[in-house]
Design an enzyme around this catalytic site. Structure first.
Site, PDB file in Angstrom:
ATOM      1  NE  ARG A  53     -90.526 -58.714  -1.814  1.00 55.43           N
ATOM      2  CZ  ARG A  53     -90.808 -58.967  -0.559  1.00 55.43           C
ATOM      3  NH1 ARG A  53     -91.608 -59.996  -0.244  1.00 55.43           N
ATOM      4  NH2 ARG A  53     -90.349 -58.238   0.434  1.00 55.43           N
ATOM      5  N   GLY A  54     -87.415 -60.568  -1.233  1.00 52.87           N
ATOM      6  CA  GLY A  54     -87.200 -60.866   0.186  1.00 52.87           C
ATOM      7  C   GLY A  54     -85.963 -61.754   0.298  1.00 52.87           C
ATOM      8  CB  ALA A  55     -82.971 -61.422   2.446  1.00 53.70           C
ATOM      9  NE  ARG A  90     -83.598 -57.441  -5.789  1.00 52.90           N
ATOM     10  CZ  ARG A  90     -84.486 -57.105  -4.843  1.00 52.90           C
ATOM     11  NH1 ARG A  90     -85.332 -58.001  -4.371  1.00 52.90           N
ATOM     12  NH2 ARG A  90     -84.527 -55.884  -4.374  1.00 52.90           N
ATOM     13  CG  ASP A 243     -82.792 -57.091   2.312  1.00 53.05           C
ATOM     14  OD1 ASP A 243     -83.472 -56.282   2.974  1.00 53.05           O
ATOM     15  OD2 ASP A 243     -83.270 -57.829   1.433  1.00 53.05           O
ATOM     16  CG  ASN A 253     -84.910 -54.114   6.070  1.00 57.45           C
ATOM     17  OD1 ASN A 253     -84.975 -55.199   5.489  1.00 57.45           O
ATOM     18  ND2 ASN A 253     -85.988 -53.516   6.545  1.00 57.45           N
ATOM     19  CE  LYS A 254     -86.929 -52.899  -0.303  1.00 64.25           C
ATOM     20  NZ  LYS A 254     -86.199 -52.901  -1.587  1.00 64.25           N
TER      21      LYS A 254
HETATM   22  O1  MRU Z   1     -86.515 -55.487  -2.381  1.00 63.95           O
HETATM   23  P1  MRU Z   1     -87.131 -56.579  -1.554  1.00 63.95           P
HETATM   24  O2  MRU Z   1     -88.614 -56.581  -1.547  1.00 63.95           O
HETATM   25  O3  MRU Z   1     -86.539 -57.922  -1.867  1.00 63.95           O
HETATM   26  O4  MRU Z   1     -86.659 -56.185  -0.106  1.00 63.95           O
HETATM   27  C1  MRU Z   1     -87.065 -56.952   0.998  1.00 63.95           C
HETATM   28  C2  MRU Z   1     -86.721 -56.332   2.283  1.00 63.95           C
HETATM   29  O5  MRU Z   1     -86.006 -55.368   2.381  1.00 63.95           O
HETATM   30  C3  MRU Z   1     -87.198 -57.027   3.466  1.00 63.95           C
HETATM   31  O6  MRU Z   1     -87.553 -56.147   4.464  1.00 63.95           O
HETATM   32  C4  MRU Z   1     -86.003 -57.892   3.884  1.00 63.95           C
HETATM   33  O7  MRU Z   1     -85.585 -58.655   2.787  1.00 63.95           O
HETATM   34  C5  MRU Z   1     -86.289 -58.841   4.889  1.00 63.95           C
HETATM   35  S1  MRU Z   1     -87.013 -60.247   4.176  1.00 63.95           S
HETATM   36  C6  MRU Z   1     -87.364 -61.285   5.444  1.00 63.95           C
END
Ligand code: MRU
Length: 362
Positions: A53-55, A90, A243, A253-254
């Protein structure tokens, strides 16, 4: 970055190029387990179910998904179909679409016999560029932390971060954590407030784990504690990841990021977003209206997993039987609340003109 003193990345292909190896992040911090993803379906599942996970990391993972597809069928339709399936895994982080479009743009003009080799090379480039971009973000963010340290005359710089925009969200280094790791290496005294980041707890499970392995002092806090800490002068600056960022500088973002931005503004605390330009969606103007927000399973809210004293990882229910739960996974922080975007090209304002110039130099 390091785990138990040994360098590790979040993904790497097998030498035979018959699989992609990834860390199953669902199991952290309790178990470090590497999984083999051998085909597009496995890559799609790993992205959808958040093994990775993470963009930036889902972008790089998807690129290798196309390389795995090229092992078995390199025809236009097969590559396009694989890209469509991976993109659907996603919806919010734009890096996924960005990496897939880049793979197709590289492969489709080539004759069939060259596609397989080119696919592995291009996926490798996307992964290596991610590392270089994050190192550059770290270099550009470092002076922000050094400036606070200089003002505080040796007292630790208190950084608050949300979710995990660390090396686990990228191929290595992280985005929001890259300035932190650079500052730590440069001897800047630091302390990181880690938002637990309900409901999936990426802060408590992932950011705390990686900061711990790098020896960065940190404290996990309940998501609701940040505003209070800011009111009491215990946060010097906020650095989060993103993201998707609109052309006008709105930051998706999250979930919970927006509330931290509001609290930071109310308390005069700088709110920075670490943004690789692969996360900039130049096609979007209004982040709030146009960015698709992923709605994840209610079970992520109603249940929580953890390790018992006996060492067993178990899941328990938090809410009464029958209570409904909603789980929007991201929110949008308007550009006006963002102090600056830390990019691989430097720190820029979250404004359309600045982002347009960034595009020109990218
Ligand atoms: O749902 P996730 O864990 O994929 O979400 C990740 C986030 O929101 C991070 O803060 C964001 O992707 C930045 S990753 C460098």
């Amino acid at each position: 970055m390091r785990v138990d003193g040994r360098p590790l990345r979040t993904l790497w292909p097998t030498p035979a190029r018959d699989a992609l190896q990834v860390i199953d992040q669902r199991l952290l911090p309790h178990r470090l387990q590497v999984e083999h993803l051998a085909d597009v379906a496995a890559v799609q599942r790993a992205i959808r179910d958040m093994w990775v996970r993470g963009a930036p990391l889902i972008g790089a993972t998807a690129a290798y998904g196309i390389a795995l597809q090229a092992n078995v069928d390199v025809r236009d339709g097969a590559l396009r179909d694989a890209a469509a399936r991976l993109k659907a895994a996603r919806p919010t982080a734009v890096n996924l679409a960005w990496a897939l479009e880049r793979m197709l743009a590289r492969l489709l003009p080539l004759p069939s016999r060259q596609r397989r080799e080119a696919a592995w090379a291009e996926a490798g480039s996307i992964a290596e560029e991610d590392v270089a971009v994050n190192v550059a973000i770290g270099r550009h963010g470092l002076p922000l932390l050094q400036a606070v340290a200089a003002r505080k005359c040796g007292a630790p710089v208190n950084v608050l971060t949300h979710c995990n925009a660390g090396w686990l969200a990228t191929v290595d280094w992280g985005t929001a954590t890259a300035p932190i790791y650079h500052a730590h290496a440069a001897g800047v005294p630091l302390h990181v407030w880690v938002d637990e980041t309900r409901p999936r707890n990426q802060g408590a499970s992932l950011t705390a784990w990686e900061l711990g392995h790098e020896g960065v002092p940190h404290t996990v806090i309940a998501d609701n504690a940040g505003g209070h800490l800011m009111q009491h002068g215990l946060v010097d600056l906020v650095i989060v990841g993103c993201d998707r960022v609109s052309a006008s500088g709105d930051v998706c973002n999250k979930i919970g990021t927006y509330l931290k931005a509001l609290a930071a503004r109310d308390n005069g605390i700088p709110f920075y977003v670490a943004m690789p330009t692969s996360t900039l969606d130049r096609a979007l103007r209004d982040g709030l209206a146009e960015i698709p927000i992923e709605e994840r399973s209610a079970r992520e809210v109603t249940h929580i997993a953890g390790r018992t004293a006996a060492g067993e990882v178990v899941e328990v229910q938090l809410v009464p039987d029958g209570s409904a739960a909603a789980n929007p996974a991201f929110d949008v922080t308007p550009a006006r609340l963002v102090t600056g975007l830390i990019t691989e090209h430097g720190v820029v304002a979250a404004r359309e003109d600045a982002l347009r110039r960034l595009g020109a130099s990218a």
